[in-house]
Enzyme design. Sequence first.
Site, PDB file in Angstrom:
ATOM      1  N   ASP A  45       0.870  -1.180   0.000  1.00 51.31           N
ATOM      2  CA  ASP A  45       0.000   0.000   0.000  1.00 51.31           C
ATOM      3  C   ASP A  45       0.903   1.225   0.000  1.00 51.31           C
ATOM      4  OD1 ASP A  45      -2.663  -1.064   0.088  1.00 51.31           O
ATOM      5  OD2 ASP A  45      -2.320  -1.643   2.167  1.00 51.31           O
ATOM      6  N   ARG A  63      -7.058  10.573   1.714  1.00 55.45           N
ATOM      7  CA  ARG A  63      -6.647   9.556   0.734  1.00 55.45           C
ATOM      8  C   ARG A  63      -7.471   9.688  -0.546  1.00 55.45           C
ATOM      9  NH1 ARG A  63      -7.601   4.116   3.811  1.00 55.45           N
ATOM     10  NH2 ARG A  63      -6.490   3.168   2.040  1.00 55.45           N
ATOM     11  N   LYS A  72      -9.866   1.033  -5.412  1.00 57.72           N
ATOM     12  CA  LYS A  72     -10.458   0.609  -4.142  1.00 57.72           C
ATOM     13  C   LYS A  72     -11.190   1.795  -3.522  1.00 57.72           C
ATOM     14  CE  LYS A  72      -6.161   1.393  -1.540  1.00 57.72           C
ATOM     15  NZ  LYS A  72      -5.036   0.763  -0.820  1.00 57.72           N
ATOM     16  N   ARG A 123       4.265   3.307   2.748  1.00 54.36           N
ATOM     17  CA  ARG A 123       4.960   2.381   3.648  1.00 54.36           C
ATOM     18  C   ARG A 123       6.465   2.609   3.679  1.00 54.36           C
ATOM     19  NH1 ARG A 123       0.236   1.678   5.977  1.00 54.36           N
ATOM     20  NH2 ARG A 123      -1.057  -0.004   5.119  1.00 54.36           N
ATOM     21  N   HIS A 125     -11.365  -1.407   9.353  1.00 50.95           N
ATOM     22  CA  HIS A 125     -10.333  -2.133  10.089  1.00 50.95           C
ATOM     23  C   HIS A 125     -10.818  -2.473  11.502  1.00 50.95           C
ATOM     24  CE1 HIS A 125      -7.957   0.022   7.015  1.00 50.95           C
ATOM     25  NE2 HIS A 125      -7.159  -1.018   7.068  1.00 50.95           N
ATOM     26  N   ASP A 139     -10.055  -7.244   0.339  1.00 52.47           N
ATOM     27  CA  ASP A 139      -9.311  -6.487   1.336  1.00 52.47           C
ATOM     28  C   ASP A 139      -8.887  -7.493   2.417  1.00 52.47           C
ATOM     29  OD1 ASP A 139      -8.098  -4.350   2.603  1.00 52.47           O
ATOM     30  OD2 ASP A 139      -9.879  -3.080   2.601  1.00 52.47           O
TER      31      ASP A 139
END
EC number: 3.2.1.52
Length: 361
Positions: free
Chosen positions: A69, A144, A174, A77, A187, A258
């Site tokens: 990601d 995002r 996504k 990352r 999450h 996901d």
Amino acid sequence: MTVPHIPRGPVMADIAAFRLTEEEKQRLLDPAIGGIILFRRNFQNIEQLKTLTAEIKALRTPELIIAVDHEGGRVQRFIEGFTRLPAMSTLGEIWDSEGAETAETHAEHIGWVLATELSACGIDLSFTPVLDLDWGNCAVIGNRSFHRNPEAVARLALALQKGLAKGGMKSCGKHFPGHGFVEGDSHLVLPEDGRSLDELEAADLAPFRIMSREGMAAVMPAHVVYPQVDTKPAGFSEIWLKQILRRDIGFKGVIFSDDLTMEGACGAGGIKERARISFEAGCDIILVCNRPDLVDELRDGFTIPDNQDLAGRWQYMENSLGHEAVQAVIQTTGFQAAQAFVAGLASPQDTAGGVKVGEAF
């Protein structure tokens, strides 16, 4: 030593740190596994990352696909030695203040830099772009997202996709059919979006339709329930994946689940049940992150689903730039100018604060 020929399986797993342990090497040789997703915990510096990806790719043939990601903003990352990428909302602000063409040019530069730098380190795929609309409701999406306007999101995503392709990478839109309207973070919870299909069609689905027509390679569905359409989360729903995405929209590419360890997925049962439901719904490849114990549980007695397209879909996601080609690009003044320009778009607000996304922290 002879490298074993093991067809890529439909599971994408992860690893703990900077190098592979012997236990991880054995796990990655399992026929159930087809790819690896890396996280910030796997990155120390560029040389270490190159060593790690080479080690992963040397395990078997065809090589495991390596993903990350790496969107920009708070979801990047790898930092040290990489160009700091702006949050995608920066492009939306430029769209509003300087016009569509300027913003699209900037988006293409970002995609080019993002993909080329990752390609140089042996990465095949970044799970980007985010096609969710910014309704101002969802903190985990927030900046995002490119914009609230579906046309702006689609055009900026297409420009980013063009840049990704120059850097040897495919796109993954996504979180289908849109995660931006709900308040909850999937999450941590299973969010519900109470809008009708007509309302979703008029807004959130538009970027997915446009990107599907224009060569989007992969889609990742949301762990969100849309009860007016189906009682199951989108990633577990044949209505969403087989009927709407495949049949109605006509999407021909890869469907990645996901992460099946997210709270939004856990209500479906144990990991084997989550995997079964994902495959039956229409996912080609499932992600199981941050829980090697669950990967091992899934591997125990795992039967690879009958998917004649799987090998071709994995192959389609391979990076298309060879080592020599990407090294040549990195040395050009044009690419170095693009790196400097993209870095100038990033701001301290991109690097600090905001909701953590997808890491075991």
